[in-house]
Write a protein that holds these residues in place. Structure first.
Motif, mmCIF file in Angstrom:
data_model
loop_
_atom_site.group_PDB
_atom_site.id
_atom_site.type_symbol
_atom_site.label_atom_id
_atom_site.label_comp_id
_atom_site.label_asym_id
_atom_site.label_seq_id
_atom_site.Cartn_x
_atom_site.Cartn_y
_atom_site.Cartn_z
ATOM 1 N N ALA A 70 0.833 -1.207 0.000
ATOM 2 C CA ALA A 70 0.000 0.000 0.000
ATOM 3 C C ALA A 70 0.864 1.252 0.000
ATOM 4 O O ALA A 70 0.556 2.231 -0.692
ATOM 5 N N GLU A 71 1.941 1.240 0.756
ATOM 6 C CA GLU A 71 2.850 2.391 0.743
ATOM 7 C C GLU A 71 3.513 2.545 -0.622
ATOM 8 O O GLU A 71 3.600 3.652 -1.160
ATOM 9 N N GLU A 72 3.972 1.438 -1.195
ATOM 10 C CA GLU A 72 4.629 1.503 -2.499
ATOM 11 C C GLU A 72 3.698 2.052 -3.570
ATOM 12 O O GLU A 72 4.120 2.802 -4.459
ATOM 13 N N LEU A 73 2.403 1.708 -3.489
ATOM 14 C CA LEU A 73 1.456 2.124 -4.517
ATOM 15 C C LEU A 73 0.951 3.540 -4.322
ATOM 16 O O LEU A 73 0.384 4.119 -5.240
ATOM 17 N N GLY A 74 1.132 4.109 -3.129
ATOM 18 C CA GLY A 74 0.736 5.491 -2.923
ATOM 19 C C GLY A 74 -0.492 5.706 -2.074
ATOM 20 O O GLY A 74 -1.046 6.814 -2.059
ATOM 21 N N PHE A 75 -0.963 4.678 -1.342
ATOM 22 C CA PHE A 75 -2.064 4.891 -0.406
ATOM 23 C C PHE A 75 -1.612 5.849 0.688
ATOM 24 O O PHE A 75 -0.447 5.880 1.074
ATOM 25 N N GLN A 83 12.069 8.767 -0.152
ATOM 26 C CA GLN A 83 11.482 7.653 -0.880
ATOM 27 C C GLN A 83 12.584 6.766 -1.440
ATOM 28 O O GLN A 83 13.650 7.234 -1.814
ATOM 29 N N SER A 84 12.280 5.478 -1.493
ATOM 30 C CA SER A 84 13.177 4.574 -2.188
ATOM 31 C C SER A 84 13.079 4.819 -3.683
ATOM 32 O O SER A 84 12.123 5.420 -4.178
ATOM 33 N N ALA A 85 14.083 4.363 -4.417
ATOM 34 C CA ALA A 85 14.053 4.543 -5.868
ATOM 35 C C ALA A 85 12.836 3.871 -6.473
ATOM 36 O O ALA A 85 12.171 4.415 -7.351
ATOM 37 N N ALA A 86 12.519 2.665 -5.977
ATOM 38 C CA ALA A 86 11.361 1.943 -6.525
ATOM 39 C C ALA A 86 10.070 2.702 -6.252
ATOM 40 O O ALA A 86 9.196 2.813 -7.103
ATOM 41 N N ALA A 87 9.966 3.256 -5.028
ATOM 42 C CA ALA A 87 8.745 3.988 -4.703
ATOM 43 C C ALA A 87 8.625 5.249 -5.530
ATOM 44 O O ALA A 87 7.533 5.641 -5.961
ATOM 45 N N THR A 88 9.751 5.916 -5.773
ATOM 46 C CA THR A 88 9.720 7.116 -6.592
ATOM 47 C C THR A 88 9.285 6.800 -8.009
ATOM 48 O O THR A 88 8.475 7.505 -8.608
ATOM 49 N N GLN A 89 9.823 5.696 -8.582
ATOM 50 C CA GLN A 89 9.430 5.295 -9.925
ATOM 51 C C GLN A 89 7.947 4.961 -9.972
ATOM 52 O O GLN A 89 7.236 5.321 -10.907
ATOM 53 N N GLY A 103 3.050 -1.787 14.990
ATOM 54 C CA GLY A 103 4.450 -1.572 15.285
ATOM 55 C C GLY A 103 5.349 -2.269 14.284
ATOM 56 O O GLY A 103 6.378 -1.720 13.857
ATOM 57 N N HIS A 104 4.961 -3.486 13.890
ATOM 58 C CA HIS A 104 5.745 -4.201 12.889
ATOM 59 C C HIS A 104 5.632 -3.515 11.527
ATOM 60 O O HIS A 104 6.634 -3.393 10.801
ATOM 61 N N ILE A 105 4.434 -3.063 11.194
ATOM 62 C CA ILE A 105 4.255 -2.334 9.936
ATOM 63 C C ILE A 105 5.081 -1.042 9.953
ATOM 64 O O ILE A 105 5.674 -0.659 8.941
ATOM 65 N N ALA A 106 5.124 -0.371 11.088
ATOM 66 C CA ALA A 106 5.915 0.860 11.191
ATOM 67 C C ALA A 106 7.374 0.606 10.863
ATOM 68 O O ALA A 106 8.043 1.435 10.234
ATOM 69 N N ALA A 107 7.883 -0.568 11.280
ATOM 70 C CA ALA A 107 9.288 -0.897 11.018
ATOM 71 C C ALA A 107 9.540 -1.227 9.556
ATOM 72 O O ALA A 107 10.676 -1.117 9.087
ATOM 73 N N ARG A 108 8.510 -1.630 8.835
ATOM 74 C CA ARG A 108 8.648 -2.014 7.429
ATOM 75 C C ARG A 108 8.304 -0.884 6.460
ATOM 76 O O ARG A 108 8.441 -1.051 5.252
ATOM 77 N N THR A 109 7.807 0.229 6.971
ATOM 78 C CA THR A 109 7.388 1.342 6.121
ATOM 79 C C THR A 109 8.043 2.629 6.616
ATOM 80 O O THR A 109 8.645 2.662 7.691
ATOM 81 N N SER A 110 7.883 3.702 5.838
ATOM 82 C CA SER A 110 8.502 4.966 6.244
ATOM 83 C C SER A 110 7.603 6.178 6.083
ATOM 84 O O SER A 110 7.839 7.199 6.725
ATOM 85 N N ARG A 111 6.562 6.097 5.253
ATOM 86 C CA ARG A 111 5.774 7.280 4.955
ATOM 87 C C ARG A 111 4.287 7.135 5.230
ATOM 88 O O ARG A 111 3.647 8.099 5.636
ATOM 89 N N ILE A 112 3.736 5.986 4.982
ATOM 90 C CA ILE A 112 2.292 5.808 5.066
ATOM 91 C C ILE A 112 1.819 6.016 6.499
ATOM 92 O O ILE A 112 2.471 5.604 7.462
ATOM 93 N N ARG A 113 0.666 6.697 6.666
ATOM 94 C CA ARG A 113 0.131 6.896 8.008
ATOM 95 C C ARG A 113 -0.546 5.619 8.485
ATOM 96 O O ARG A 113 -1.129 4.861 7.699
ATOM 97 N N LEU A 114 -0.467 5.374 9.776
ATOM 98 C CA LEU A 114 -0.940 4.141 10.381
ATOM 99 C C LEU A 114 -2.173 4.442 11.230
ATOM 100 O O LEU A 114 -2.148 5.302 12.112
ATOM 101 N N PHE A 115 -3.250 3.713 10.953
ATOM 102 C CA PHE A 115 -4.536 3.947 11.612
ATOM 103 C C PHE A 115 -4.964 2.720 12.411
ATOM 104 O O PHE A 115 -4.677 1.577 12.033
ATOM 105 N N THR A 116 -5.693 2.963 13.490
ATOM 106 C CA THR A 116 -6.459 1.900 14.131
ATOM 107 C C THR A 116 -7.889 1.991 13.625
ATOM 108 O O THR A 116 -8.384 3.083 13.355
ATOM 109 N N ALA A 117 -8.563 0.829 13.515
ATOM 110 C CA ALA A 117 -9.850 0.862 12.822
ATOM 111 C C ALA A 117 -10.804 -0.244 13.341
ATOM 112 O O ALA A 117 -11.049 -1.196 12.628
#
Length: 398
Positions: free
Chosen positions: A37-42, A360-366, A65-79
């Motif tokens: 989801a982060e890579e695609l731009g959500f 952003q990573s190069a892949a995410a930027t592309q 918390g685990h998702i936070a360690a694997r991502t850098s930009r996407i906002r994290l919600f409880t739902a």
């Protein structure tokens, strides 16, 4: 408009194959989907909280918390964070910690929660659940804002000049109030000037629209500027394909299998067929243009700026699921972002508004560049296309 992918982490047999993945594999699927989801731009990824079968989402802070360690930009919600079931002090400690570990990317959606089994597990009754939710939120809110708190309530021991650690990174954190059926949560959100997230899943649009109308009325009643009210809304499911025929053909057996399962368990769906659900429900199944049209039609009634779609494959193959999410970001999201202006999410602490939490990573930027180019083409197609709305919902009571 901004877009969240949300999961309640249901864990059961695949509706088509009957295969049940292991608990470990199911959790890995959730984390991998959040990374995608982060890579695609959500804009955000949400994890629900339930304490009964078939869900394994009893510990959102750990998963996020685990998702936070694997991502850098996407906002994290409880739902949603089920404050009616939780000790607000313990909930504060968990989420203040996660706020730091995520770099200030956390947002909370709170609610009293659904499910009789989990209510029994925590000794919560139908008579006191709303009072518990309100009281817990009022204390939670103070704990986030005040270094020392003196407090007394009905449902937990009192506090005298109490300190809670760690102190949060975001001061304050933004808290949404999730609402499916009750005016209590709507009024609580309006009273404190907090945003509202409408479930918009089980029924046709009107009951949810009435709650949103009530929110805006109460918002003004409490003296807030009407232009500051902020609304999000859910959807009952998602599958996009290049043509409506392909989308319906792929999704029909999934929908029919789910309806059969509900009826077997004694639950009669609100929508009696896929066609009925497509016509009257909130599910987003169809071609990109059909989904764009449906969201725009719902926006006319709800006025929402944020929308969630299901993060789960839910009977789709991995390839189908990924292709649908990619199509959403290439052909659907750019059009809706242009058509429906939305306010920015809170800035990550230590950055200017609009900056990323990390490079952003190069892949995410592309990927982002490709999505932008494809979105321009989608906008051109949107202008010329005819209007045809589709939607569906499983109709499970919220």
């Amino acid at each position: 408009m901004k877009f969240l992918a949300i999961t309640l982490i249901a864990h059961g047999p695949d509706p088509l194959t009957g295969e049940t993945r292991s608990t470990t594999e199911r959790f890995r699927d959730v984390v991998d989907t959040a990374v995608l989801a982060e890579e695609l731009g959500f804009d955000g990824f949400g994890v629900g909280e339930r304490h009964e079968r078939p869900f394994i989402s009893s510990s959102p802070p750990v998963v996020l918390g685990h998702i936070a360690a694997r991502t850098s930009r996407i906002r994290l919600f409880t739902a949603v964070t089920t404050l009616s079931l939780l000790d607000p002090v313990r909930a504060y400690e968990d989420y203040a910690t996660l706020d730091h570990l995520s770099g200030g990317r956390l947002e909370l959606i709170i609610g009293k929660g659904n499910g009789s089994a989990q209510a029994r597990l925590f000794h919560v009754t139908a008579e006191d659940q709303w009072d518990r939710n309100r009281e817990a939120y009022e204390l939670f809110r103070r704990l986030w804002r005040e270094d020392r708190v003196t407090w007394e309530g009905r449902f937990r021991p009192s506090l005298t000049d109490a300190e809670t650690w760690p102190r949060p990174l975001q001061r304050p954190i933004r808290v949404w109030h999730g609402s499916a059926t009750s005016k209590d949560s709507v009024d609580l959100a309006a009273r404190y000037g907090d945003p509202l997230f409408s479930a918009n899943v089980t029924n046709p649009i009107e009951p949810y629209a009435e709650l949103v109308d009530h929110y805006r009325e109460r918002w003004a009643h409490y003296g807030h500027d009407p232009s500051d009210a902020l609304v999000g809304a859910g959807s009952a499911g998602f599958y996009a394909a290049r043509t409506s025929q392909e989308a319906i053909a792929t999704y029909r057996p999934i929908y029919d299998a789910r309806v059969a399962l509900f009826r077997k368990s004694g639950v009669e769906p609100v929508f009696h067929s896929l066609e009925d659900a497509v016509e009257r429900g909130s599910i987003l199944v169809g071609s990109p243009q059909q989904i764009v049209d449906k969201v725009l039609r719902y926006h006319e009634r709800l006025g929402h700026e944020v929308m969630h779609i299901s993060a789960d494959a839910d009977g789709l193959t991995r390839a189908q699921h990924r292709a649908a999410l990619e199509l959403f970001q290439s052909d659907i999201a750019p059009v809706l972002r242009q058509e429906i202006p939305s306010r920015p999410f809170p800035a990550v602490p230590g950055t200017r508004q609009g900056d990323s939490a990390a490079p952003q990573s190069a892949a995410a930027t592309q990927q982002s560049t490709a999505v932008t180019r494809q979105g321009a083409t989608a906008t051109q197609r949107s202008t010329a296309a005819t209007h045809q709305s589709t939607a569906t919902s499983t109709g499970v009571p919220a």
